[in-house]
Design an enzyme around this catalytic site. Structure first.
Site, PDB file in Angstrom:
ATOM      1  CB  CYS A 111      -0.936   0.000   1.196  1.00 26.62           C
ATOM      2  SG  CYS A 111      -1.885   1.525   1.350  1.00 26.62           S
ATOM      3  CB  CYS A 209      -7.301  -0.518   6.493  1.00 26.67           C
ATOM      4  SG  CYS A 209      -6.778  -0.675   4.771  1.00 26.67           S
TER       5      CYS A 209
END
Lengths: 366, 385
Positions: A111, A209
C-alpha cells in the site's frame, strides 16, 4: 520546536489523513511550520458496514468523519479520494493470491509503495503539491553529497515503521515527509492535545484496514470461489500423512495453533506446498533456518555484500546476517543464528545501525 | 479566495422571500387535522398554499401531496402504483429512464424485489441522450408498459427529455406515467395541464426553499396507494402531521422561482453560451475535451464536460482549491467520488465517465465569474501538461 525538512517551507503538501492521532498531528505540525496543507483521506475499500459506530480498523466512515473534523479545526482543504480500484488491484488481489499460494503477505508495504506514495503522490502533484506527508514513524534525511534520501528508524523504537517503507524508490522518498519519526508517541499525543485536535484520545488501530475485525481466513474465504480453496494433507517432513486441512490459506509458517493434531502438540508449520495443497509440520524447536532467499529487492542505499541487521517480519527484533547479492534483484541472507519461522511473502529489511539499507521479499527457505 | 458556487443543480441558498414569509407566520400551535379554531386556521393556510401552487402548475388543488422532498415524491409516484398493479404483474413491464436521478433509477430494483418485471429504455445515442422513441414503441408493442417513469430534465447533463412525445406514447399504450420534474422546474416552463394522466415530483431546496419539503402532483385520474399510513391527512395518501412552515416555504419558493423563470433562463443561457464557447476554444487550441450533448436541448444553466485525460475528481479538487465549487459523478457516504452512474447506464466507458464534471449556474452568477473560472481552468490544465 520546529523540524528541519528537505521540502522548503511554504510549499504545498498533501497530508494522507487516516482520521487517527498521528496523521492529524502531521497536518497540524506542517500547517504550524508554514506549509500549505491539503488533507486527503484515501477510500481504499467499500466497507459493508453501514453504521459508522460499529466499524473498526482504519479509513472507515467514522475515521473519515474524524479526519474531516480535524481538517476543519485546522482550517485546511480536505478531500476523500477514491482509490478503491487501484487498491483492489495492487493490494487486495495480491494479498488473496499470496494466501492461496501458501504465502503470508504484508499488504501495508505494498500500500505504501503502490498507493500512498504512488497513486496519492500523483494526485498530490496534480493538485500542485510537491510532497505527500504521512504519520509513519520513521525518519528521512537528504544527503546532498549523493543527491540521495536516507531512511532511518524512528526515535520511538516501539513505534518504528521503517520496515514497511523499505520498498520505496529514491524518487518517491524525495517527495515524502515523515515528520513524526523524531518524536516519541507519547509526545505526539501531547501535541494532539495542545493543538486541540478532536482525535487526541483515539486509540491506535492495529488491524489491516480492509480486513477489519474478521480473521484473514474469513476474509479470503469470502473473496474467492469455493473451488479455489482445496483441501489437502498435513504431513511430517518424511511424507507421513498425519491429518487433513480444508485450505492452505489458513496456515502460516511457524503456526502452532489450529493444526488440530493432538498427537503433535509441539509441532509447527515448516512449509506450505501450494502445488500439492500440502502442509508440512515438524517439531517447533527445529523449525529454524539459516539461509533465506530474497527476491524483488530494493536497495535504498548502494548495494553491498556484507553483514547487516535483518528484520524478517514487522515485529522481529532483527538478527545479524550476511546479505549476499545473487543477481541484480535477488539476495541470499546468511544468518549467524538460525531464525525461527521464516515466512515466504514477508519482507526482509536490512539495517546499518538505525538506517534502512534495503530489503526484499522472502521467497523460499532452504 | 473568493468562493464561487457553480453547483446549483445540487441545491440553492434559502431565498429571503422564504425567510420573510416564515417570519410572518403567527406563533400559534397549528395542526390542520384539529377541528378547533387554531386547527381551522391551519387548514385554511394549507388550502391557500394549495390554491396558489395549483394555479401556478395548472392543476387542481386536491392534486397536490406535500412530501419531504424529491426523493419521497418519486417514491410515492412510482411505488404508490404497485399495490394497484399487483394483479397485472405478469401482463406488463415497468419502464425506467436510464438517465434518471438515483432516487428514480434505484426504484427499478425496488419494483423488481416486489415481483415486477422492469427495464431501462435506451437513449438514442451518447450524442443524443434522449429516449429512443422508436425503440420504446417497439418495446411497448412487445411488452405492455404498466408504468413509465422518466425525468423531465437530467440532473447531471441537463438534457431535456421529449416530454410531449413520451407522454403521448405512454398514453397510447394505456400506461401510467410518473415524471421527475425536480431539475426542470423554474428553468424551463412547467405547464402540467398538458399531462393530465401523469404524476410529477418537485422538491423545494433547489428553488430557494428550506430543504426537507417537496411536492407530488397527482391528478385524480391517477390512483396511488400510500407509502406511509397513520392519520388520514392528504386524502389518506400521506399520513403525518402537515407542517405549516414547510408548506408555506414550498409555496413561496416555487411561486418566486417560477415567477423569475424567464429571466433566469435568459441569464443562465447567456452564461452557458459564454462558458461553452470558451470551453470549445480551449478544447480546440490547448487541450482536448468535449461538452456532453452539446447540440441537444438542455437546461440553460447546465454544462457537463470533460477534459480528456484529466480525472473528474482531480479537476473538482483543483478547482475547489481555487475557490470554484463544481461537481461530478455521485458522491458516496464518505464523500469520495464514483464515476457518473448515469453515463455508465447509458453505455459510456468507465474512463471517460470518470472525467465528466458539471457546472450548474443560477441568476446570481456573473459573466465575470465565468470568465475567471475559465482562466483558472486553463491555468490548471497547463500544470497538467
Amino acid at each position: 520546536m520546529s523540524l528541519s525538512y528537505h521540502i522548503p517551507k511554504g510549499s504545498t503538501v498533501v497530508v494522507a489523513m487516516s482520521g487517527g492521532v498521528d496523521s492529524s498531528v502531521v497536518a497540524a505540525l506542517l500547517k504550524k511550520d508554514g506549509f500549505n496543507v491539503i488533507g486527503i483521506t484515501l477510500k481504499t475499500h467499500a466497507s459493508p458496514e453501514t453504521d459508522p459506530r460499529r466499524e473498526k480498523g482504519c479509513c472507515t466512515l467514522a475515521d473519515v468523519q474524524d479526519a474531516r473534523l480535524v481538517a476543519q479545526a485546522l482550517d485546511i482543504p480536505y478531500y476523500v479520494m477514491n482509490t478503491i480500484g487501484p487498491f483492489d488491484k495492487k493490494v487486495i488481489q495480491p494479498f488473496i493470491q499470496d494466501y492461496l499460494q501458501g504465502r503470508t503477505p504484508n499488504p501495508c508495504v505494498v500500500c505504501n509503495t503502490e498507493i500512498k506514495f504512488d497513486v496519492l503522490l500523483q494526485k498530490a502533484k496534480d493538485l500542485g503539491a510537491v510532497a505527500v506527508a504521512t504519520g509513519h514513524y520513521a525518519q528521512l534525511s537528504y544527503d546532498a553529497s549523493k543527491d540521495k534520501m536516507r531512511l532511518f528508524r524512528a526515535i520511538d523504537e516501539d513505534k518504528d515503521q521503517s520496515y514497511v517503507l523499505f520498498d520505496l524508490k529514491q524518487s518517491q522518498l524525495k517527495q515524502m515527509m515523515l515528520p513524526l519519526g523524531s518524536y516519541p508517541k507519547s509526545e505526539v499525543r501531547k501535541m494532539a492535545e495542545s493543538f486541540g485536535l478532536p482525535v487526541a484520545e483515539k486509540r491506535d488501530s492495529q488491524e489491516i484496514c480492509f480486513v477489519g475485525s474478521q480473521s484473514y481466513r474469513q476474509f479470503v474465504e469470502k473473496r474467492v470461489s469455493p473451488d479455489q480453496l482445496k483441501s489437502g494433507d498435513i504431513c511430517l517432513t518424511d511424507g507421513t500423512v498425519v491429518g487433513k486441512h480444508t485450505g492452505i490459506h489458513q496456515f502460516t509458517i511457524g503456526q502452532k495453533k489450529g493444526l488440530g493434531l493432538q498427537r503433535y502438540p509441539n509441532y509447527s508449520v515448516k512449509k506450505i506446498d501450494s502445488s500439492h495443497h500440502r502442509v508440512v509440520i515438524q517439531p517447533d524447536e527445529v523449525n529454524h533456518q539459516s539461509v533465506i532467499k530474497v527476491s524483488r529487492t530494493n536497495w535504498v542505499q548502494d548495494q553491498a555484500t556484507r553483514s547487516f541487521v535483518v528484520k524478517i517480519r514487522y515485529k522481529h527484533a532483527g538478527a545479524s546476517a550476511i546479505v549476499k547479492a545473487i543477481t541484480k534483484d535477488e539476495v541470499e541472507l546468511h544468518f549467524e543464528e538460525p531464525q525461527r519461522a521464516v515466512t515466504p511473502g514477508q519482507a526482509a529489511v536490512w539495517y546499518d545501525g538505525t538506517e534502512v539499507m534495503g530489503g526484499g521479499w522472502i521467497e523460499t527457505v532452504q | 479566495v473568493e468562493r464561487v458556487f457553480l453547483d446549483y443543480n445540487a441545491t440553492n441558498s434559502v431565498n429571503s422571500v422564504v425567510w420573510n414569509a416564515l417570519s410572518q407566520l403567527e406563533p400559534i400551535p397549528v395542526n390542520p387535522s384539529s377541528v378547533h379554531a387554531f386547527g381551522q386556521k391551519a387548514k385554511q393556510a394549507v388550502s391557500q398554499s394549495s390554491e396558489k401552487l395549483a394555479t401556478l402548475l395548472k392543476v387542481h388543488p386536491l392534486d397536490l401531496i406535500f412530501v419531504s422532498g424529491g426523493t419521497e415524491a418519486n417514491h410515492l409516484g412510482v411505488l404508490g402504483h404497485l399495490p394497484l398493479l399487483n394483479n397485472q404483474k405478469d401482463q406488463g413491464v415497468i419502464y425506467f429512464s436510464c438517465s434518471g436521478h438515483a432516487s428514480l433509477a434505484k426504484l427499478k430494483g425496488k419494483c423488481e424485489a416486489l415481483g415486477f418485471t422492469t427495464a431501462f429504455l435506451p437513449v438514442e445515442s451518447l450524442k443524443i441522450p434522449t429516449l429512443d422513441l422508436m425503440h420504446a414503441k417497439r418495446e411497448f408493442e412487445k411488452r405492455k408498459p404498466l408504468l413509465v417513469a422518466w425525468e423531465w430534465a437530467n440532473n447531471e447533463c441537463g438534457v431535456i427529455q421529449p416530454m410531449d412525445a413520451i407522454y403521448d406514447l405512454a398514453k397510447q399504450f394505456g400506461s401510467a406515467m410518473h415524471v421527475d420534474a425536480v431539475q426542470s422546474f423554474g428553468r424551463i416552463p412547467t405547464d402540467l395541464s398538458k399531462f393530465p394522466l401523469a404524476s410529477f415530483a418537485f422538491t423545494g431546496h433547489k428553488y430557494g426553499g428550506l430543504g426537507g419539503h417537496g411536492l407530488l402532483v397527482k391528478p385524480n385520474t391517477v390512483h396511488l396507494s400510500p407509502l406511509m399510513v397513520g392519520g388520514s391527512q392528504q386524502n389518506n395518501l400521506r399520513a403525518g402531521t402537515l407542517s405549516i412552515p414547510l408548506i408555506k416555504a414550498q409555496e413561496v419558493c416555487m411561486l418566486h422561482y417560477a415567477e423569475s423563470q424567464a429571466r433566469r433562463f435568459e441569464h443562465c443561457l447567456m452564461l452557458r453560451t459564454q462558458l461553452e464557447s470558451s470551453l470549445e476554444l480551449l478544447f480546440k487550441s490547448e487541450h482536448p475535451g468535449e461538452i456532453f450533448a452539446k447540440d441537444v436541448e438542455r437546461l440553460p444553466n447546465t454544462t457537463f464536460f470533460r477534459c480528456i485525460g484529466i480525472n473528474a475528481e482531480t479537476l473538482m479538487m483543483a478547482m475547489d482549491l481555487k475557490g470554484f465549487m463544481i461537481s461530478t459523478g455521485s458522491a458516496c457516504s464518505s464523500g469520495s467520488i464514483d464515476p457518473s452512474a448515469m453515463l455508465l447506464q447509458m453505455g459510456m466507458d468507465g474512463v471517460a465517465a470518470a472525467e465528466f464534471v458539471r457546472i450548474s449556474t443560477s441568476e446570481s452568477i456573473t459573466s465575470k465569474q465565468i470568465e475567471k473560472f475559465i482562466r483558472e481552468l486553463k491555468a490548471f490544465i497547463k500544470t497538467c501538461h
